[in-house]
Design a protein around this motif. Structure first.
Motif, PDB file in Angstrom:
ATOM      1  N   VAL A  41     111.819 -30.326 -20.659  1.00 54.61           N
ATOM      2  CA  VAL A  41     112.225 -29.682 -21.960  1.00 54.61           C
ATOM      3  C   VAL A  41     111.882 -28.176 -21.903  1.00 54.61           C
ATOM      4  CG1 VAL A  41     111.866 -31.495 -23.312  1.00 54.61           C
ATOM      5  CG2 VAL A  41     110.103 -30.020 -23.186  1.00 54.61           C
ATOM      6  N   ALA A  42     112.939 -27.360 -22.477  1.00 54.93           N
ATOM      7  CA  ALA A  42     112.704 -25.891 -22.555  1.00 54.93           C
ATOM      8  C   ALA A  42     111.570 -25.398 -23.526  1.00 54.93           C
ATOM      9  CB  ALA A  42     114.060 -25.261 -23.077  1.00 54.93           C
TER      10      ALA A  42
ATOM     11  N   GLN B 277     102.034 -28.161 -20.506  1.00 55.38           N
ATOM     12  CA  GLN B 277     102.254 -29.311 -19.568  1.00 55.38           C
ATOM     13  C   GLN B 277     101.827 -30.455 -20.817  1.00 55.38           C
ATOM     14  OE1 GLN B 277     103.446 -28.831 -17.087  1.00 55.38           O
ATOM     15  NE2 GLN B 277     102.026 -29.147 -15.288  1.00 55.38           N
ATOM     16  N   ALA B 278     100.823 -30.373 -21.567  1.00 54.09           N
ATOM     17  CA  ALA B 278     100.478 -31.411 -22.619  1.00 54.09           C
ATOM     18  C   ALA B 278     101.760 -31.651 -23.312  1.00 54.09           C
ATOM     19  CB  ALA B 278      99.398 -30.907 -23.566  1.00 54.09           C
ATOM     20  N   LEU B 279     102.610 -30.617 -23.814  1.00 49.16           N
ATOM     21  CA  LEU B 279     103.786 -30.866 -24.753  1.00 49.16           C
ATOM     22  C   LEU B 279     105.046 -31.648 -23.809  1.00 49.16           C
ATOM     23  CD1 LEU B 279     105.303 -30.434 -27.145  1.00 49.16           C
ATOM     24  CD2 LEU B 279     106.157 -28.167 -26.208  1.00 49.16           C
ATOM     25  N   ARG B 280     104.996 -31.298 -22.536  1.00 44.57           N
ATOM     26  CA  ARG B 280     105.963 -32.090 -21.799  1.00 44.57           C
ATOM     27  C   ARG B 280     105.751 -33.538 -21.717  1.00 44.57           C
ATOM     28  NH1 ARG B 280     107.380 -26.989 -17.901  1.00 44.57           N
ATOM     29  NH2 ARG B 280     109.191 -26.213 -19.157  1.00 44.57           N
TER      30      ARG B 280
ATOM     31  N   TYR C 253     111.185 -25.716 -27.644  1.00 46.45           N
ATOM     32  CA  TYR C 253     110.021 -26.198 -28.273  1.00 46.45           C
ATOM     33  C   TYR C 253     109.279 -24.824 -28.047  1.00 46.45           C
ATOM     34  CZ  TYR C 253     110.656 -31.005 -28.298  1.00 46.45           C
ATOM     35  OH  TYR C 253     111.477 -32.290 -28.559  1.00 46.45           O
ATOM     36  N   TRP C 254     108.749 -24.281 -29.176  1.00 45.33           N
ATOM     37  CA  TRP C 254     107.852 -23.103 -29.239  1.00 45.33           C
ATOM     38  C   TRP C 254     106.456 -23.408 -29.684  1.00 45.33           C
ATOM     39  CZ3 TRP C 254     110.607 -18.267 -32.003  1.00 45.33           C
ATOM     40  CH2 TRP C 254     111.769 -18.185 -31.276  1.00 45.33           C
ATOM     41  N   ILE C 255     105.417 -23.250 -28.655  1.00 44.72           N
ATOM     42  CA  ILE C 255     104.085 -22.919 -28.780  1.00 44.72           C
ATOM     43  C   ILE C 255     103.571 -21.816 -29.600  1.00 44.72           C
ATOM     44  CG2 ILE C 255     101.797 -23.600 -27.693  1.00 44.72           C
ATOM     45  CD1 ILE C 255     103.285 -24.868 -25.639  1.00 44.72           C
ATOM     46  N   LEU C 256     102.770 -21.948 -30.790  1.00 39.71           N
ATOM     47  CA  LEU C 256     102.371 -21.043 -31.611  1.00 39.71           C
ATOM     48  C   LEU C 256     100.831 -20.775 -31.519  1.00 39.71           C
ATOM     49  CD1 LEU C 256     104.877 -20.908 -34.451  1.00 39.71           C
ATOM     50  CD2 LEU C 256     105.038 -19.921 -32.241  1.00 39.71           C
ATOM     51  N   ASP C 257     100.349 -19.736 -31.072  1.00 39.94           N
ATOM     52  CA  ASP C 257      98.837 -19.711 -31.277  1.00 39.94           C
ATOM     53  C   ASP C 257      98.543 -18.511 -32.338  1.00 39.94           C
ATOM     54  OD1 ASP C 257      96.178 -19.899 -30.399  1.00 39.94           O
ATOM     55  OD2 ASP C 257      96.092 -18.196 -29.128  1.00 39.94           O
ATOM     56  N   TYR C 258      97.924 -18.913 -33.351  1.00 42.35           N
ATOM     57  CA  TYR C 258      97.923 -18.018 -34.407  1.00 42.35           C
ATOM     58  C   TYR C 258      96.575 -17.018 -34.181  1.00 42.35           C
ATOM     59  CZ  TYR C 258     100.100 -21.175 -37.630  1.00 42.35           C
ATOM     60  OH  TYR C 258     100.987 -22.050 -38.327  1.00 42.35           O
ATOM     61  N   LYS C 259      96.998 -15.845 -34.473  1.00 45.90           N
ATOM     62  CA  LYS C 259      95.928 -14.556 -34.216  1.00 45.90           C
ATOM     63  C   LYS C 259      95.561 -13.755 -35.588  1.00 45.90           C
ATOM     64  CE  LYS C 259      95.326 -15.343 -29.851  1.00 45.90           C
ATOM     65  NZ  LYS C 259      94.078 -15.748 -29.164  1.00 45.90           N
ATOM     66  N   LEU C 260      94.505 -13.995 -36.099  1.00 49.42           N
ATOM     67  CA  LEU C 260      93.970 -13.356 -37.300  1.00 49.42           C
ATOM     68  C   LEU C 260      93.138 -12.094 -37.105  1.00 49.42           C
ATOM     69  CD1 LEU C 260      94.623 -14.213 -40.181  1.00 49.42           C
ATOM     70  CD2 LEU C 260      92.140 -15.217 -40.287  1.00 49.42           C
ATOM     71  N   LYS C 261      93.891 -11.115 -36.487  1.00 48.27           N
ATOM     72  CA  LYS C 261      93.006  -9.740 -35.925  1.00 48.27           C
ATOM     73  C   LYS C 261      93.748  -8.632 -36.624  1.00 48.27           C
ATOM     74  CE  LYS C 261      90.747 -11.785 -31.763  1.00 48.27           C
ATOM     75  NZ  LYS C 261      90.612 -11.938 -30.324  1.00 48.27           N
ATOM     76  N   LYS C 262      93.228  -7.361 -36.519  1.00 48.38           N
ATOM     77  CA  LYS C 262      93.900  -6.231 -37.310  1.00 48.38           C
ATOM     78  C   LYS C 262      94.694  -5.708 -35.946  1.00 48.38           C
ATOM     79  CE  LYS C 262      90.205  -4.997 -40.536  1.00 48.38           C
ATOM     80  NZ  LYS C 262      89.249  -3.907 -40.876  1.00 48.38           N
TER      81      LYS C 262
ATOM     82  N   ASP D  71     106.677 -25.725 -32.914  1.00 46.86           N
ATOM     83  CA  ASP D  71     107.901 -25.469 -33.497  1.00 46.86           C
ATOM     84  C   ASP D  71     109.159 -26.042 -32.672  1.00 46.86           C
ATOM     85  OD1 ASP D  71     106.591 -24.734 -35.686  1.00 46.86           O
ATOM     86  OD2 ASP D  71     107.620 -22.774 -35.805  1.00 46.86           O
ATOM     87  N   ARG D  72     110.077 -26.832 -33.261  1.00 47.62           N
ATOM     88  CA  ARG D  72     111.452 -27.015 -32.616  1.00 47.62           C
ATOM     89  C   ARG D  72     112.568 -25.991 -33.125  1.00 47.62           C
ATOM     90  NH1 ARG D  72     113.818 -31.826 -30.689  1.00 47.62           N
ATOM     91  NH2 ARG D  72     115.539 -31.076 -29.587  1.00 47.62           N
TER      92      ARG D  72
END
Length: 732
Positions: A669-670, A659-662, A627-636, A621-622
């Protein structure tokens, strides 16, 4: 002379249906599947296709039976559903039930489980006293019948109370006095008076053994039987209990002397006759028309009669007779089936035949059975295998349509009560035995049943027992734990974050998996399938063409359209979507805060320190200038890497993706990184992102070392779920 019969048989006898034609139980799924074609069952996540629905029909029949057992109608359930959580479902189910009854009425049948019966009073008067041993649940309808019985002749009920069933029987209000745990009661049903109260015996000797795989548990079975028989225990006093009857296939591999008698028999679907018939049907289906008899007119059972003659002419006498039997079974429904394709009817018969069992007529003296068959029986010695979570207790599919809160309100057993009932059966079995041993699998996919903790059972390693019993002398691994010196051809390899993590966790594990190629064949489980599917739905729902207000609606529409591998997964997906409401609400808030999705399930190829990497980022997300990297977690219960000692950490996923994003967007970038809890709608930030980025060159330098020592890891906890623990002699 006293006369004994099952409770089910007793109820069937005292319930009369004068001048009514009872529907054979084998035809219930067929009629329901026909009814389903006239109702929008797709809204429940099921296919209306005849054969597909036929396979899932037990879910519905079980649900309808339960409601009938407590005298609750589907329309009345709406009053219990305070939040209208199941409103749409209940409407479809009501229409399905009405269509089912209408189909039955058209053929003059009644489904006795759903039909009010007359009470056979004369049968009850023929007995001076009736005694009933209670082991399971009593529905309201059954209790009403027992009230009628007790009004005619003395009725005494015997039941054993322990910590697992105490609350349930107290809730029924069967006695004027309060029941206590660990007692055996005799109760006069009519007066609710306790006639006798005796303390239950304490548990005998119970020990548990941990094994690395299901097959290994056979060692315990064979070793215990050998010991007990040599001690003078009669084989008939020994029982092997299988929570999952498929374990019998493992026992048969080693039962060369035919010592076991399998109460569940053998699956007819494994017989040569069934397999040959299945093969012949597949061959004929594959022929182009009109070469295949299955595509020729007439349709329906007439085509099957022609097919049986064809089989007989080919010398397939047994297969022909089996099909004749199936045609006789379906003959009352010929009017329904007359326009059905013959191949569909054949598949229907195969499904019916697949449920059959072949009795174990030549079996031995030691009984192999499921837990339900042990009710009321006593054994001196007992072995229970598969004492694992998920099998003891075994989850039920009965909560698919109603949650536990609604079930309790309409006097249906809740999920917890059903699970506790299973535990009661096991506890009763162990209490009646002088000595019992329990086997369970402990690895990355399996964990022991929590009931072991409740029983406070001593636990031992089964490794040495397994090796000694099945293979003679213990194995030695001296040659496998010597030092291994090699190099990683990193210039020719492409790495992922999980591959790097394997190297940092244990170099020996990395060597076996990625250099020697000792990869285990991994099968995707249901949780993994559901996780991947939810990720796919989220990617489509957050496409820029879909507005923020429509995202959840689009997500639910994808759920409705999905073709699920099983009915259980369909309802788990619906439950997951329900739990994700907070996530979508949080997304609305984040949108107002300026969050804009840029990447969705993005494949990234990048280079760090001259090493090629590839990965998939759930989302970027911007947010303002960040820039925010989000890792979905589908756990209780969301668990994230909180390792404060960065020298010990092996998780560099976010550092690599940063590193990939930059490299993709350019410049310093932040960047921030978060684990996104899809159930709670909360973001858990990676606290040491920049520190890990700074450490990456040092960690990657280790990959490039020449003559690298692939030593065993120091932390043996890593070995617990490692596929190569046996090679390294670290299974304990």
């Amino acid at each position: 002379m006293p006369y004994a019969m099952t409770f089910e048989g007793f109820l069937s006898t005292i319930r009369l249906f004068p001048q009514k034609k009872r529907l054979p139980s084998s035809l219930r799924p067929l009629f329901l599947s026909i009814a389903a074609s006239k109702v929008e069952v797709e809204r429940l996540g099921f296919e209306s296709n005849f054969l597909s629905f036929l396979e899932n029909s037990p879910f519905f029949l079980s649900f309808f039976d339960e409601l009938a057992s407590v005298g609750v109608s589907l329309p009345s359930l709406a009053s219990f559903d305070v939040y209208d959580e199941y409103g749409d479902h209940l409407g479809v189910l009501e229409r399905l039930l009405e269509a089912y009854k209408s189909e039955l009425e058209g053929f003059g049948y009644i489904d006795e489980a759903l039909f009010e019966a007359e009470f056979y009073e004369e049968f009850v008067r023929g007995y001076g006293e009736i005694r009933f041993l209670v082991e399971g649940f009593l529905s309201l309808k059954e209790m009403e019948l027992l009230n009628q019985v007790a009004s005619i002749t003395p009725l005494v009920v015997t039941l054993e109370i322990d910590g697992y069933n105490l609350d349930y029987y107290r809730r029924l209000g069967m006695t004027k006095e309060e029941l206590e745990r660990n007692y055996r009661y005799e109760i006069e049903w009519g007066s609710q008076m306790i006639l006798s109260k005796k303390a239950l015996p304490p548990l005998g000797s119970v020990n548990a053994y941990a094994f690395g795989s299901r097959l290994d548990q056979v060692a315990l079975v064979l070793e215990r039987i050998h010991t007990w028989v040599n001690e003078g225990i009669e084989p008939e006093r020994i029982a092997i209990i299988l929570p999952d009857e498929r374990f019998a296939d493992y026992l048969r591999l080693f039962d060369k002397e035919r010592n076991f008698n399998y109460a569940m028999g053998e699956r007819f679907s494994d017989s040569s006759l069934f397999l040959s018939l299945q093969k012949e049907i597949e061959r004929l289906e594959s022929l182009p028309p009109p070469a295949s008899l299955l595509e020729l007119s007439p349709l329906g059972l007439e085509a099957l009669r022609a097919f049986t003659l064809e089989l007989e002419s080919q010398g397939e006498i047994e297969a022909s007779r089996l099909l004749q039997e199936g045609i006789t079974l379906l003959a009352p429904l010929e009017r329904i089936l007359e326009n059905r394709p013959p191949s569909e009817i054949l598949r229907l018969l195969l499904k019916e035949f697949a449920t059959r069992r072949i009795d174990d007529v030549g079996g031995g003296r030691i009984r192999v059975m499921g837990i339900l068959e042990t009710r009321g029986l006593n054994f001196d010695r007992v072995v229970v295998v598969d004492f694992n979570e998920g099998l003891i207790p075994k989850p039920s599919d009965k909560d698919l349509f109603l949650n536990s809160s609604i079930r309790a309100k309409c006097h249906l057993p809740t999920r917890l009560e059903r699970e506790n009932l299973q535990k009661h059966y096991y506890l009763s079995l162990l209490r009646r035995a002088k000595e019992s041993v329990l086997a369970f699998v402990s690895n990355e996919q399996n964990e022991p049943s929590r009931m072991l903790l409740e029983l406070q059972t001593p636990i031992f390693s089964g490794k040495e027992l397994y090796e000694r019993t099945l293979f003679g002398a213990p194995r030695e691994h001296k040659g496998f734990v010597e030092e291994i010196i090699d190099s990683i051809p990193w210039e020719r390899e492409r790495f992922s974050h999980s591959r790097l993590q394997s190297f940092l966790l244990c170099k020996r594990q990395y060597y076996y998996r990625y250099i020697r190629g000792y990869s285990q064949r991994e099968e995707e489980n249901e949780s993994a399938w559901l996780g991947k599917t939810v990720h796919r739905w989220l990617k489509e729902s957050f496409d820029p063409s879909i507005s923020q207000k429509k995202r959840r609606e689009h997500f639910l529409s994808l759920l409705q359209k999905e073709r699920f591998p099983s009915a259980k997964l369909a309802f788990e997906a619906r439950a997951t979507a329900k739990k994700m409401e907070r996530f979508f609400e949080r997304e609305k808030e984040r949108a107002k805060e300026g969050a804009q999705p840029l990447w969705l399930e993005e494949r990234v190829e990048f280079e760090v320190e001259g090493i090629d990497f590839v990965g998939f980022i759930d989302r970027v997300d911007r947010v303002g200038e960040e820039y925010w990297i989000l890792d979905y977690k589908l756990k209780k219960a969301l668990k994230v890497d909180k390792e404060r000692d960065l020298e010990k950490t092996s998780d560099f996923q976010f550092a690599l993706y940063a590193q990939a994003l930059r490299q993709r967007v350019g410049g310093a970038v932040a960047i921030r990184a978060f684990y996104y809890d899809l159930f709670k709608g909360t973001l858990e930030e990676e606290e040491y992102l920049e520190e890990k980025i700074a450490l990456l060159p040092l960690r990657l330098a280790r990959l490039k070392e020449k003559n690298l020592s692939f030593e065993l890891c120091e932390d043996a906890r890593v070995c617990r779920y490692c596929a190569y623990a046996a090679i390294c002699d670290r299974e304990d």
